[in-house]
Structures are given as C-alpha cells and as structure tokens.
Design a protein around this motif. Structure first.
Motif, PDB file in Angstrom:
ATOM      1  N   UNK A  29       0.827  -1.197   0.000  1.00 10.98           N
ATOM      2  CA  UNK A  29       0.000   0.000   0.000  1.00 10.98           C
ATOM      3  C   UNK A  29       0.866   1.254   0.000  1.00 10.98           C
ATOM      4  N   UNK A  30       1.965   1.212   0.746  1.00 12.96           N
ATOM      5  CA  UNK A  30       2.857   2.358   0.866  1.00 12.96           C
ATOM      6  C   UNK A  30       4.210   2.014   0.272  1.00 12.96           C
ATOM      7  N   UNK A  31       4.800   2.949  -0.451  1.00 11.98           N
ATOM      8  CA  UNK A  31       6.131   2.748  -1.011  1.00 11.98           C
ATOM      9  C   UNK A  31       7.183   3.339  -0.086  1.00 11.98           C
ATOM     10  N   UNK A  32       8.398   2.810  -0.224  1.00 13.90           N
ATOM     11  CA  UNK A  32       9.564   3.306   0.510  1.00 13.90           C
ATOM     12  C   UNK A  32       9.425   3.200   2.030  1.00 13.90           C
ATOM     13  N   UNK A  33       8.699   2.178   2.477  1.00 12.22           N
ATOM     14  CA  UNK A  33       8.542   1.928   3.909  1.00 12.22           C
ATOM     15  C   UNK A  33       9.148   0.580   4.308  1.00 12.22           C
ATOM     16  N   UNK A  34       9.739  -0.139   3.334  1.00 10.35           N
ATOM     17  CA  UNK A  34      10.360  -1.421   3.620  1.00 10.35           C
ATOM     18  C   UNK A  34       9.415  -2.607   3.579  1.00 10.35           C
ATOM     19  N   UNK A  35       8.169  -2.376   3.195  1.00  6.54           N
ATOM     20  CA  UNK A  35       7.175  -3.453   3.186  1.00  6.54           C
ATOM     21  C   UNK A  35       7.531  -4.511   2.143  1.00  6.54           C
TER      22      UNK A  35
END
Length: 78
Positions: A29-35
């Motif tokens: 869902x979110x980019x650049x968060x390490x998911x």
C-alpha cells in the motif's frame, strides 16, 4: 502483512515447487517503507527452510518500477 493499526499494508503470493520458489505477485500500500523488502526477505527465508535452491520471479519489460525494485535487491533479469 498488517501494520500497527491492524490494517493490511501489502500482499505477496509465491509458489514453492521442485526446490524453487517463484514469486507471483507483490504489492504494498505504501512505497519506501520497507514493506516489499520485508516480504521478499521473509519469502527467501521460508524458501530456504523448505529446501529451495532457486528464487525466481516474472515481470514485464515495461514495468520499470518493479524491475528497478527487484534489481536493487539483487534479482537479475535474463
């Protein structure tokens, strides 16, 4: 994968077969968060525990964003 608030942050699907692991899809869902990286690392650990000797994935040549993401994490393209 769920976040601290219990909401689903992403999804990865993969298949373990014949000592190989194939990643089918990866979405966060979110980019650049390490998911996405966390997903890849967990799948790699699981594959290793199950005796897989090869990791593979398929993406299209025009999906430059995905290609860059995987290449940055050491996945080569042939």
């Amino acid at each position: 994968m769920k976040g601290e608030d219990g909401a689903i942050n992403g999804f990865i699907s993969y298949v373990l077969e014949d000592q190989a692991c194939e990643i089918i899809s990866l979405d966060s869902v979110f980019e650049n968060k390490g998911i996405g990286t966390a997903f890849l690392n967990q799948v790699a650990r699981t594959a290793k525990e199950k005796g897989c000797h090869r990791m593979k994935l398929v993406t299209t040549n025009d999906n430059l964003h995905a290609m860059g993401f995987y290449q940055k994490r050491g996945y080569p393209f042939y």
